[in-house]
Design a protein around this motif. Structure first.
Motif, PDB file in Angstrom:
ATOM      1  N   ALA A 164       2.021   4.824   9.537  1.00 25.32           N
ATOM      2  CA  ALA A 164       1.686   3.610  10.296  1.00 25.32           C
ATOM      3  C   ALA A 164       0.181   3.474  10.489  1.00 25.32           C
ATOM      4  CB  ALA A 164       2.400   3.619  11.643  1.00 25.32           C
ATOM      5  N   ALA A 165      -0.465   4.587  10.816  1.00 26.51           N
ATOM      6  CA  ALA A 165      -1.917   4.555  11.047  1.00 26.51           C
ATOM      7  C   ALA A 165      -2.670   4.154   9.787  1.00 26.51           C
ATOM      8  CB  ALA A 165      -2.394   5.923  11.536  1.00 26.51           C
ATOM      9  N   SER A 166      -2.136   4.526   8.621  1.00 25.82           N
ATOM     10  CA  SER A 166      -2.797   4.214   7.357  1.00 25.82           C
ATOM     11  C   SER A 166      -2.536   2.772   6.915  1.00 25.82           C
ATOM     12  CB  SER A 166      -2.317   5.168   6.256  1.00 25.82           C
ATOM     13  OG  SER A 166      -0.965   4.896   5.907  1.00 25.82           O
ATOM     14  N   GLY A 167      -1.515   2.161   7.505  1.00 26.71           N
ATOM     15  CA  GLY A 167      -1.150   0.816   7.087  1.00 26.71           C
ATOM     16  C   GLY A 167      -0.369   0.786   5.785  1.00 26.71           C
ATOM     17  N   ALA A 168       0.110   1.957   5.353  1.00 33.03           N
ATOM     18  CA  ALA A 168       0.853   2.038   4.092  1.00 33.03           C
ATOM     19  C   ALA A 168       2.318   1.678   4.302  1.00 33.03           C
ATOM     20  CB  ALA A 168       0.730   3.440   3.495  1.00 33.03           C
ATOM     21  N   ASP A 169       2.961   1.242   3.225  1.00 33.70           N
ATOM     22  CA  ASP A 169       4.364   0.834   3.279  1.00 33.70           C
ATOM     23  C   ASP A 169       5.317   1.930   2.836  1.00 33.70           C
ATOM     24  OD1 ASP A 169       3.984  -2.143   3.851  1.00 33.70           O
ATOM     25  OD2 ASP A 169       2.754  -1.881   2.049  1.00 33.70           O
ATOM     26  N   PHE A 170       4.852   2.840   1.995  1.00 33.64           N
ATOM     27  CA  PHE A 170       5.708   3.901   1.479  1.00 33.64           C
ATOM     28  C   PHE A 170       4.841   5.073   1.015  1.00 33.64           C
ATOM     29  CE2 PHE A 170       4.689   1.009  -1.939  1.00 33.64           C
ATOM     30  CZ  PHE A 170       4.501   1.781  -3.068  1.00 33.64           C
ATOM     31  N   VAL A 171       5.512   6.173   0.669  1.00 35.72           N
ATOM     32  CA  VAL A 171       4.828   7.413   0.277  1.00 35.72           C
ATOM     33  C   VAL A 171       5.136   7.711  -1.188  1.00 35.72           C
ATOM     34  CG1 VAL A 171       4.687   9.912   0.676  1.00 35.72           C
ATOM     35  CG2 VAL A 171       4.911   8.341   2.621  1.00 35.72           C
ATOM     36  N   ILE A 172       4.126   8.206  -1.920  1.00 31.17           N
ATOM     37  CA  ILE A 172       4.349   8.644  -3.298  1.00 31.17           C
ATOM     38  C   ILE A 172       3.901  10.091  -3.464  1.00 31.17           C
ATOM     39  CG2 ILE A 172       4.036   6.310  -4.188  1.00 31.17           C
ATOM     40  CD1 ILE A 172       1.322   7.323  -5.363  1.00 31.17           C
ATOM     41  N   THR A 173       4.550  10.783  -4.382  1.00 35.15           N
ATOM     42  CA  THR A 173       4.157  12.148  -4.729  1.00 35.15           C
ATOM     43  C   THR A 173       4.182  12.302  -6.248  1.00 35.15           C
ATOM     44  OG1 THR A 173       6.364  13.172  -4.846  1.00 35.15           O
ATOM     45  CG2 THR A 173       5.370  12.939  -2.648  1.00 35.15           C
TER      46      THR A 173
ATOM     47  N   LYS B 159       0.835  -1.196   0.000  1.00 36.76           N
ATOM     48  CA  LYS B 159       0.000   0.000   0.000  1.00 36.76           C
ATOM     49  C   LYS B 159       0.867   1.243   0.000  1.00 36.76           C
ATOM     50  CE  LYS B 159      -3.663   2.357   2.632  1.00 36.76           C
ATOM     51  NZ  LYS B 159      -4.586   2.276   3.796  1.00 36.76           N
ATOM     52  N   ALA B 160       0.449   2.235  -0.789  1.00 35.95           N
ATOM     53  CA  ALA B 160       1.145   3.521  -0.854  1.00 35.95           C
ATOM     54  C   ALA B 160       0.254   4.616  -0.290  1.00 35.95           C
ATOM     55  CB  ALA B 160       1.522   3.854  -2.296  1.00 35.95           C
ATOM     56  N   LEU B 161       0.883   5.552   0.399  1.00 30.53           N
ATOM     57  CA  LEU B 161       0.202   6.756   0.866  1.00 30.53           C
ATOM     58  C   LEU B 161       0.582   7.874  -0.094  1.00 30.53           C
ATOM     59  CD1 LEU B 161      -1.508   8.113   3.099  1.00 30.53           C
ATOM     60  CD2 LEU B 161       0.626   8.597   4.304  1.00 30.53           C
ATOM     61  N   ALA B 162      -0.413   8.452  -0.777  1.00 31.36           N
ATOM     62  CA  ALA B 162      -0.141   9.432  -1.836  1.00 31.36           C
ATOM     63  C   ALA B 162      -0.502  10.842  -1.403  1.00 31.36           C
ATOM     64  CB  ALA B 162      -0.941   9.075  -3.087  1.00 31.36           C
ATOM     65  N   LEU B 163       0.427  11.790  -1.617  1.00 34.46           N
ATOM     66  CA  LEU B 163       0.086  13.202  -1.473  1.00 34.46           C
ATOM     67  C   LEU B 163      -0.664  13.608  -2.732  1.00 34.46           C
ATOM     68  CD1 LEU B 163       2.074  13.044   0.885  1.00 34.46           C
ATOM     69  CD2 LEU B 163       3.003  15.255   0.173  1.00 34.46           C
TER      70      LEU B 163
ATOM     71  N   GLU C  68      13.808   8.722   3.702  1.00 36.50           N
ATOM     72  CA  GLU C  68      14.828   8.192   2.795  1.00 36.50           C
ATOM     73  C   GLU C  68      14.536   6.731   2.455  1.00 36.50           C
ATOM     74  OE1 GLU C  68      19.107  10.042   3.146  1.00 36.50           O
ATOM     75  OE2 GLU C  68      18.325   9.681   5.162  1.00 36.50           O
ATOM     76  N   GLY C  69      14.481   6.456   1.168  1.00 37.58           N
ATOM     77  CA  GLY C  69      14.207   5.109   0.693  1.00 37.58           C
ATOM     78  C   GLY C  69      12.736   4.769   0.600  1.00 37.58           C
ATOM     79  N   LEU C  70      11.898   5.555   1.254  1.00 37.85           N
ATOM     80  CA  LEU C  70      10.461   5.269   1.283  1.00 37.85           C
ATOM     81  C   LEU C  70       9.642   6.296   0.512  1.00 37.85           C
ATOM     82  CD1 LEU C  70       9.998   4.142   5.003  1.00 37.85           C
ATOM     83  CD2 LEU C  70      10.072   2.690   2.958  1.00 37.85           C
ATOM     84  N   LEU C  71      10.317   7.243  -0.140  1.00 39.07           N
ATOM     85  CA  LEU C  71       9.630   8.285  -0.901  1.00 39.07           C
ATOM     86  C   LEU C  71       9.809   8.005  -2.389  1.00 39.07           C
ATOM     87  CD1 LEU C  71       8.073  10.915  -1.143  1.00 39.07           C
ATOM     88  CD2 LEU C  71      10.225  12.163  -0.815  1.00 39.07           C
ATOM     89  N   LEU C  72       8.739   7.592  -3.030  1.00 40.57           N
ATOM     90  CA  LEU C  72       8.771   7.240  -4.455  1.00 40.57           C
ATOM     91  C   LEU C  72       8.080   8.323  -5.271  1.00 40.57           C
ATOM     92  CD1 LEU C  72       9.313   5.185  -6.744  1.00 40.57           C
ATOM     93  CD2 LEU C  72       7.132   4.106  -6.161  1.00 40.57           C
ATOM     94  N   ARG C  73       8.777   8.781  -6.313  1.00 38.80           N
ATOM     95  CA  ARG C  73       8.221   9.781  -7.222  1.00 38.80           C
ATOM     96  C   ARG C  73       8.026   9.096  -8.577  1.00 38.80           C
ATOM     97  NH1 ARG C  73      12.677  12.555  -4.152  1.00 38.80           N
ATOM     98  NH2 ARG C  73      11.694  14.198  -2.901  1.00 38.80           N
ATOM     99  N   PRO C  74       6.874   8.475  -8.809  1.00 40.92           N
ATOM    100  CA  PRO C  74       6.680   7.617  -9.982  1.00 40.92           C
ATOM    101  C   PRO C  74       6.937   8.284 -11.321  1.00 40.92           C
ATOM    102  CG  PRO C  74       4.892   7.307  -8.409  1.00 40.92           C
ATOM    103  CD  PRO C  74       5.678   8.490  -7.934  1.00 40.92           C
ATOM    104  N   LEU C  75       6.664   9.599 -11.430  1.00 39.57           N
ATOM    105  CA  LEU C  75       6.800  10.255 -12.729  1.00 39.57           C
ATOM    106  C   LEU C  75       8.246  10.512 -13.117  1.00 39.57           C
ATOM    107  CD1 LEU C  75       3.838  12.814 -12.638  1.00 39.57           C
ATOM    108  CD2 LEU C  75       3.839  10.396 -13.277  1.00 39.57           C
ATOM    109  N   SER C  76       9.144  10.577 -12.140  1.00 36.67           N
ATOM    110  CA  SER C  76      10.568  10.829 -12.422  1.00 36.67           C
ATOM    111  C   SER C  76      11.465   9.752 -11.820  1.00 36.67           C
ATOM    112  CB  SER C  76      10.976  12.206 -11.866  1.00 36.67           C
ATOM    113  OG  SER C  76      10.399  13.256 -12.611  1.00 36.67           O
ATOM    114  N   ALA C  77      10.906   8.634 -11.445  1.00 33.67           N
ATOM    115  CA  ALA C  77      11.640   7.616 -10.683  1.00 33.67           C
ATOM    116  C   ALA C  77      12.934   7.173 -11.353  1.00 33.67           C
ATOM    117  CB  ALA C  77      10.736   6.409 -10.439  1.00 33.67           C
TER     118      ALA C  77
END
Length: 334
Positions: A106-115, A4-8, A141-150
């Protein structure tokens, strides 16, 4: 195990596409949207908040709305990484938002964050060096994924662990939106808003109002900053500000914003905007504020005018001379 990802999610094209790219890979997504008194959204439309909610509903994902809060005002007042062209603390703002996201992870149960950040799109906060600073100081660090520029960055933990297929991520960079628009067509993303700033702190003309609140407030509160978008603003005393509505919608907003001890005032004998006196209320300050108000009516110059004043439900009338011309008003204008 499904990840699961938590997305801004702002509701703009970039963050919408970032979410869609994750959903296409079978990643579960929860959206996080932040509201601010400096958002250019109107109170009537709720602007970007409603866009984020619309996108979340369209994609069938949960969304949590968070207010940036008073602690964000301290970031605006004293940003560690400085301002942009106006009073926009873009780097510190991103760090602030991502720290909040980390707290909720943690509360969201997500594994990483995306923007939806794109390398090189914004001159202050989306340079390669500042993107690294933002990641490090947010604690992601390591948990922030930027899919459009990854593909312009080293693989994140989700990519290294195989939760996300790096080959399906993008290598977009720069200020053009052509690649995003093409991707939107490919992913059947429609009805996205046109690119826009969205933050009043980037507008040079807005800076004086923000600085005025910081300079004359004993205690910061969100309401004072929300009202910066409403009416004409005049500083009539060290702890007193007059707001004059520019139309009926603003008059109504000002009327509903009144707090205990504050004064609402209007010219009695004709069409008049609503005036509100915030802070310390005295007859001397009311007189100055009423003279400013009369400048925006059809009251005869130089003539005494009756002004109705209401404080905590108690009504009284003042006789005020309409003798302020533009040169007399300008020193008060914020």
């Amino acid at each position: 195990m499904k990840r699961k990802a938590l997305a801004l999610l702002s509701g703009g094209l970039d963050s919408t596409l970032a979410v869609k790219v994750m959903l296409e890979q079978g990643i579960e997504v929860e959206a996080l949207n932040f509201t601010s008194p400096f958002c250019t959204c109107t109170a009537k439309s709720a602007g970007c908040k409603s866009e984020a909610v619309r996108v979340a509903e369209e994609f069938g994902i949960p969304i949590k709305i968070m207010n940036k809060g008073v602690d964000y005002l301290e970031v605006v007042r004293n940003p560690r990484h400085g301002y942009g062209k106006a009073m926009n603390p873009c780097v510190d703002c991103r760090i602030f938002l991502l720290r909040k996201a980390k707290e909720y992870l943690a509360a969201s149960g997500a594994d990483f964050v995306i923007t939806g950040e794109v390398l090189g799109q914004r001159p202050m906060s989306q340079r390669r060096d500042t993107l690294r600073v933002i990641e490090r100081e947010s604690g992601l660090e390591g948990l922030l994924l930027r899919p459009l520029s990854a593909k312009h960055f080293e693989p994140t933990l989700p990519e290294r662990e195989g939760w996300v297929d790096r080959e399906q991520l993008l290598a977009i960079q720069g200020r053009s939106r052509k690649e995003q628009m093409q991707l939107a067509d490919e992913l059947d993303v429609k009805n996205y808003p046109c690119p826009a700033g969205g933050c009043l702190l980037t507008e040079v003309s807005f800076v004086s109002k923000v600085k005025d609140v910081f300079a004359h407030s004993d205690q910061l509160n969100l309401r004072d900053f929300r009202l910066l978008k409403v009416g004409r603003h005049f500083r009539v005393g060290p702890r007193t500000k007059a707001l004059i509505g520019r139309n009926e919608a603003e008059n109504e907003l000002l009327s509903h914003s009144l707090q205990a001890g504050e004064a609402a005032f209007r010219w009695l004998d004709g069409g008049s905007p609503l005036g509100v006196l915030m802070g310390t209320v005295t007859d001397e300050l009311l007189d100055a504020a009423a003279k400013i108000l009369l400048r925006y009516t059809k009251a005869e110059p130089g003539q005494p005018c009756a002004v109705k004043v209401v404080v905590d439900g108690a009504e009284r009338h003042l006789s005020v001379s309409n003798d302020f011309a533009d040169p007399e008003i300008e020193p008060f204008r914020i």
